[in-house]
Design a protein around this motif. Structure first.
Motif, PDB file in Angstrom:
ATOM      1  N   ILE A  87      -6.346   7.144 -11.165  1.00 10.51           N
ATOM      2  CA  ILE A  87      -5.651   8.130 -10.321  1.00 10.51           C
ATOM      3  C   ILE A  87      -6.372   8.333  -8.992  1.00 10.51           C
ATOM      4  O   ILE A  87      -5.747   8.381  -7.925  1.00 10.51           O
ATOM      5  CB  ILE A  87      -5.518   9.470 -11.087  1.00 10.51           C
ATOM      6  N   ALA A  88      -7.726   8.397  -9.048  1.00 12.52           N
ATOM      7  CA  ALA A  88      -8.499   8.610  -7.817  1.00 12.52           C
ATOM      8  C   ALA A  88      -8.320   7.436  -6.852  1.00 12.52           C
ATOM      9  O   ALA A  88      -8.165   7.633  -5.636  1.00 12.52           O
ATOM     10  CB  ALA A  88      -9.977   8.790  -8.162  1.00 12.52           C
ATOM     11  N   GLN A  89      -8.317   6.226  -7.403  1.00  7.75           N
ATOM     12  CA  GLN A  89      -8.158   5.036  -6.556  1.00  7.75           C
ATOM     13  C   GLN A  89      -6.759   4.995  -5.941  1.00  7.75           C
ATOM     14  O   GLN A  89      -6.593   4.660  -4.759  1.00  7.75           O
ATOM     15  CB  GLN A  89      -8.421   3.773  -7.383  1.00  7.75           C
ATOM     16  N   LYS A  90      -5.749   5.340  -6.741  1.00  7.34           N
ATOM     17  CA  LYS A  90      -4.374   5.387  -6.210  1.00  7.34           C
ATOM     18  C   LYS A  90      -4.281   6.392  -5.063  1.00  7.34           C
ATOM     19  O   LYS A  90      -3.661   6.123  -4.038  1.00  7.34           O
ATOM     20  CB  LYS A  90      -3.388   5.784  -7.316  1.00  7.34           C
ATOM     21  N   LYS A  91      -4.942   7.522  -5.257  1.00 10.95           N
ATOM     22  CA  LYS A  91      -4.858   8.570  -4.237  1.00 10.95           C
ATOM     23  C   LYS A  91      -5.537   8.130  -2.938  1.00 10.95           C
ATOM     24  O   LYS A  91      -4.975   8.284  -1.858  1.00 10.95           O
ATOM     25  CB  LYS A  91      -5.500   9.865  -4.766  1.00 10.95           C
ATOM     26  N   ILE A  92      -6.718   7.541  -3.066  1.00 15.74           N
ATOM     27  CA  ILE A  92      -7.435   7.178  -1.833  1.00 15.74           C
ATOM     28  C   ILE A  92      -6.693   6.067  -1.083  1.00 15.74           C
ATOM     29  O   ILE A  92      -6.632   6.073   0.154  1.00 15.74           O
ATOM     30  CB  ILE A  92      -8.927   6.821  -2.104  1.00 15.74           C
ATOM     31  N   ILE A  93      -6.052   5.153  -1.827  1.00 20.40           N
ATOM     32  CA  ILE A  93      -5.261   4.120  -1.135  1.00 20.40           C
ATOM     33  C   ILE A  93      -4.040   4.751  -0.477  1.00 20.40           C
ATOM     34  O   ILE A  93      -3.769   4.517   0.706  1.00 20.40           O
ATOM     35  CB  ILE A  93      -4.866   2.983  -2.105  1.00 20.40           C
ATOM     36  N   SER A  94      -3.331   5.575  -1.218  1.00 22.71           N
ATOM     37  CA  SER A  94      -2.126   6.224  -0.649  1.00 22.71           C
ATOM     38  C   SER A  94      -2.466   7.026   0.604  1.00 22.71           C
ATOM     39  O   SER A  94      -1.739   6.979   1.604  1.00 22.71           O
ATOM     40  CB  SER A  94      -1.488   7.174  -1.679  1.00 22.71           C
ATOM     41  N   ASP A  95      -3.588   7.760   0.532  1.00 18.93           N
ATOM     42  CA  ASP A  95      -3.966   8.632   1.649  1.00 18.93           C
ATOM     43  C   ASP A  95      -4.372   7.842   2.895  1.00 18.93           C
ATOM     44  O   ASP A  95      -4.329   8.365   4.006  1.00 18.93           O
ATOM     45  CB  ASP A  95      -5.141   9.545   1.252  1.00 18.93           C
ATOM     46  N   ASN A  96      -4.811   6.596   2.697  1.00 24.20           N
ATOM     47  CA  ASN A  96      -5.345   5.838   3.838  1.00 24.20           C
ATOM     48  C   ASN A  96      -4.487   4.654   4.243  1.00 24.20           C
ATOM     49  O   ASN A  96      -4.839   3.912   5.169  1.00 24.20           O
ATOM     50  CB  ASN A  96      -6.760   5.348   3.509  1.00 24.20           C
ATOM     51  N   LEU A  97      -3.381   4.471   3.541  1.00 18.64           N
ATOM     52  CA  LEU A  97      -2.516   3.324   3.788  1.00 18.64           C
ATOM     53  C   LEU A  97      -1.895   3.408   5.187  1.00 18.64           C
ATOM     54  O   LEU A  97      -1.444   4.464   5.605  1.00 18.64           O
ATOM     55  CB  LEU A  97      -1.405   3.307   2.726  1.00 18.64           C
ATOM     56  N   ILE A  98      -1.912   2.287   5.898  1.00 17.88           N
ATOM     57  CA  ILE A  98      -1.355   2.248   7.249  1.00 17.88           C
ATOM     58  C   ILE A  98      -0.112   1.360   7.224  1.00 17.88           C
ATOM     59  O   ILE A  98      -0.119   0.305   6.588  1.00 17.88           O
ATOM     60  CB  ILE A  98      -2.394   1.654   8.223  1.00 17.88           C
ATOM     61  N   THR A  99       0.951   1.789   7.870  1.00 18.92           N
ATOM     62  CA  THR A  99       2.096   0.889   8.036  1.00 18.92           C
ATOM     63  C   THR A  99       2.121   0.442   9.483  1.00 18.92           C
ATOM     64  O   THR A  99       1.784   1.203  10.401  1.00 18.92           O
ATOM     65  CB  THR A  99       3.437   1.570   7.707  1.00 18.92           C
ATOM     66  N   ARG A 100       2.467  -0.818   9.685  1.00 13.23           N
ATOM     67  CA  ARG A 100       2.447  -1.341  11.057  1.00 13.23           C
ATOM     68  C   ARG A 100       3.562  -2.361  11.213  1.00 13.23           C
ATOM     69  O   ARG A 100       3.732  -3.234  10.368  1.00 13.23           O
ATOM     70  CB  ARG A 100       1.083  -1.984  11.309  1.00 13.23           C
ATOM     71  N   ASP A 101       4.320  -2.234  12.276  1.00  9.18           N
ATOM     72  CA  ASP A 101       5.354  -3.219  12.595  1.00  9.18           C
ATOM     73  C   ASP A 101       4.885  -3.985  13.809  1.00  9.18           C
ATOM     74  O   ASP A 101       4.617  -3.391  14.850  1.00  9.18           O
ATOM     75  CB  ASP A 101       6.689  -2.530  12.922  1.00  9.18           C
ATOM     76  N   VAL A 102       4.762  -5.299  13.675  1.00  7.16           N
ATOM     77  CA  VAL A 102       4.274  -6.085  14.809  1.00  7.16           C
ATOM     78  C   VAL A 102       5.344  -7.060  15.274  1.00  7.16           C
ATOM     79  O   VAL A 102       6.126  -7.571  14.472  1.00  7.16           O
ATOM     80  CB  VAL A 102       2.976  -6.854  14.466  1.00  7.16           C
ATOM     81  N   LYS A 103       5.358  -7.282  16.568  1.00  3.61           N
ATOM     82  CA  LYS A 103       6.318  -8.206  17.160  1.00  3.61           C
ATOM     83  C   LYS A 103       5.826  -9.637  17.007  1.00  3.61           C
ATOM     84  O   LYS A 103       4.620  -9.886  16.993  1.00  3.61           O
ATOM     85  CB  LYS A 103       6.479  -7.895  18.658  1.00  3.61           C
ATOM     86  N   LYS A 104       6.760 -10.550  16.929  1.00  2.00           N
ATOM     87  CA  LYS A 104       6.462 -11.980  16.946  1.00  2.00           C
ATOM     88  C   LYS A 104       5.463 -12.292  18.064  1.00  2.00           C
ATOM     89  O   LYS A 104       5.636 -11.817  19.187  1.00  2.00           O
ATOM     90  CB  LYS A 104       7.774 -12.746  17.182  1.00  2.00           C
ATOM     91  N   GLY A 105       4.427 -13.066  17.739  1.00  4.51           N
ATOM     92  CA  GLY A 105       3.451 -13.460  18.765  1.00  4.51           C
ATOM     93  C   GLY A 105       2.220 -12.576  18.805  1.00  4.51           C
ATOM     94  O   GLY A 105       1.215 -12.939  19.416  1.00  4.51           O
ATOM     95  N   THR A 106       2.265 -11.425  18.128  1.00  4.88           N
ATOM     96  CA  THR A 106       1.097 -10.537  18.120  1.00  4.88           C
ATOM     97  C   THR A 106      -0.064 -11.169  17.351  1.00  4.88           C
ATOM     98  O   THR A 106       0.128 -11.716  16.273  1.00  4.88           O
ATOM     99  CB  THR A 106       1.447  -9.197  17.420  1.00  4.88           C
ATOM    100  N   ILE A 107      -1.263 -11.110  17.935  1.00  4.91           N
ATOM    101  CA  ILE A 107      -2.461 -11.523  17.205  1.00  4.91           C
ATOM    102  C   ILE A 107      -2.923 -10.320  16.382  1.00  4.91           C
ATOM    103  O   ILE A 107      -3.310  -9.293  16.934  1.00  4.91           O
ATOM    104  CB  ILE A 107      -3.590 -11.962  18.173  1.00  4.91           C
ATOM    105  N   ILE A 108      -2.891 -10.464  15.055  1.00  8.80           N
ATOM    106  CA  ILE A 108      -3.211  -9.343  14.165  1.00  8.80           C
ATOM    107  C   ILE A 108      -4.697  -9.309  13.859  1.00  8.80           C
ATOM    108  O   ILE A 108      -5.284  -8.256  13.657  1.00  8.80           O
ATOM    109  CB  ILE A 108      -2.402  -9.467  12.858  1.00  8.80           C
ATOM    110  N   HIS A 109      -5.287 -10.490  13.788  1.00 10.68           N
ATOM    111  CA  HIS A 109      -6.707 -10.570  13.421  1.00 10.68           C
ATOM    112  C   HIS A 109      -7.326 -11.675  14.255  1.00 10.68           C
ATOM    113  O   HIS A 109      -6.765 -12.757  14.365  1.00 10.68           O
ATOM    114  CB  HIS A 109      -6.829 -10.888  11.926  1.00 10.68           C
ATOM    115  N   ASN A 110      -8.500 -11.388  14.810  1.00 10.52           N
ATOM    116  CA  ASN A 110      -9.097 -12.326  15.752  1.00 10.52           C
ATOM    117  C   ASN A 110     -10.548 -12.583  15.380  1.00 10.52           C
ATOM    118  O   ASN A 110     -11.448 -11.917  15.873  1.00 10.52           O
ATOM    119  CB  ASN A 110      -8.976 -11.745  17.164  1.00 10.52           C
TER     120      ASN A 110
END
Lengths: 219, 219
Positions: free
Chosen positions: A15-38
């Motif tokens: 339960i604690a792990q589920k909560k910490i993930i839920s609380d810190n989860l980020i949603t992101r929509d990126v456009k075609k061509g975006t460098i996500i990780h460099n």
């Protein structure tokens, strides 16, 4: 669909792990061509692809590229969180090949859970082994397969991903996927055209004979 | 030195885990040239090199080879236990390059402990990441470095491993390490000899100018 349905490990978390993930989860929509990780500049975190398409590649000092693997709907990207595993000593770049919706579990959050949870650590092992296998496949392609077979494989893979025989792709882009040069790819595609396998037009390659491309790929 | 001193995880194991490993640990002395692991045919287990030298390589259908990495004293070999991680979907061969003394933790024993122990699973992650990094280095070598640099690197690596400038090695063996052909390697070595970098004699290559080999490697 929400995160719980996408993340295969959800039911192995307490339960604690589920909560910490839920609380810190980020949603992101990126456009075609975006460098996500460099490379090692970022340590974004674990990416979950909700919908879209990501490409992972390496880059030489001279700017040449070679595609390692792609990620599609519901795939999970570990190398965008490479900082969580000390021994990953190489750099990859990850870009959105299509508009992509993502969930991100921040690296530090995932790392803390992985340290204490055997299921999460074992799942991470499986993720890494999958990417390692992709890369081993690539080495075999590079070492034992000649470029005509690799171009045939690439064209067939693209028609399968895109669901069409009309590929909107430049020769330069194919060269970047395969770690080759534009001129070399153009020559190979013209040879394919001469053989009646494809038809080339501005910014487009039409697959005319996928059966024979498959035969070539396997030969 | 005994096993407890060699195995970095020993102190992270509980008493039951220590006992099951101790009770099932295998010691094995293999002669130079022995194939220890052969693709998916074997699932030997985790190898701990007490002393000696192992080579991990892949093999093409036509019998060509390319060396992925080597293991030395105190190194641990994970891919000899590839069956413990389902997603490892490639086959490697592991052979003894020198007479080698090993400890073997049988695959099933390690797998059971890894499933329940976060430290063991995380350590396995680090091991796999190290080998993954070796293979990524190899891809960069193959893709971006020309063969002259790769041969220079190989010769320098060998002199470092063997601690001598007189390498007892055939051109065929170098070709197998680098995934090339004997004729190509012979031509390159003759070019190196013409440049005064090495001296070739029957079954032996003497390094004459390691400074210039280093410069070549980096250029």
């Amino acid at each position: 669909m929400n995160f719980e349905n996408y993340f295969p490990l959800w039911n192995d978390l307490n339960i604690a792990q589920k909560k910490i993930i839920s609380d810190n989860l980020i949603t992101r929509d990126v456009k075609k061509g975006t460098i996500i990780h460099n490379g090692n500049l970022d340590c974004t975190g674990l990416l979950l692809v909700k919908s879209g398409q990501l490409r992972t590649y390496i880059l030489s000092d001279e700017g040449r590229e070679i595609t390692l693997y792609r990620l599609f709907d519901m795939d999970i990207c570990l190398l965008s969180a490479s900082c969580i595993i000390r021994s990953i000593q190489f750099e990859v770049t990850i870009e959105a090949e299509k508009d992509t919706d993502l969930w991100i579990i921040p690296a530090e959050i995932y790392k803390d859970i992985m340290k204490e949870s055997a299921p999460v650590a074992n799942y991470t092992n499986e993720l890494m082994a999958t990417r390692f296998s992709d890369v081993m496949w690539l080495i075999e392609q590079i070492m034992w397969k000649s470029l005509d077979k690799r171009v045939a494989s690439f064209l067939l893979e693209e028609t399968s991903i895109e669901g069409t025989n009309e590929l909107k792709i430049t020769h330069e882009t194919i060269a970047n996927h395969l770690g080759s040069h534009r001129e070399v790819i153009t020559r190979m595609l013209r040879y394919f055209q001469g053989e009646g396998l494809v038809k080339l037009s501005r910014g487009k390659i039409t697959i005319l004979d996928s059966k024979r491309l498959e035969t070539l790929q396997k030969s």
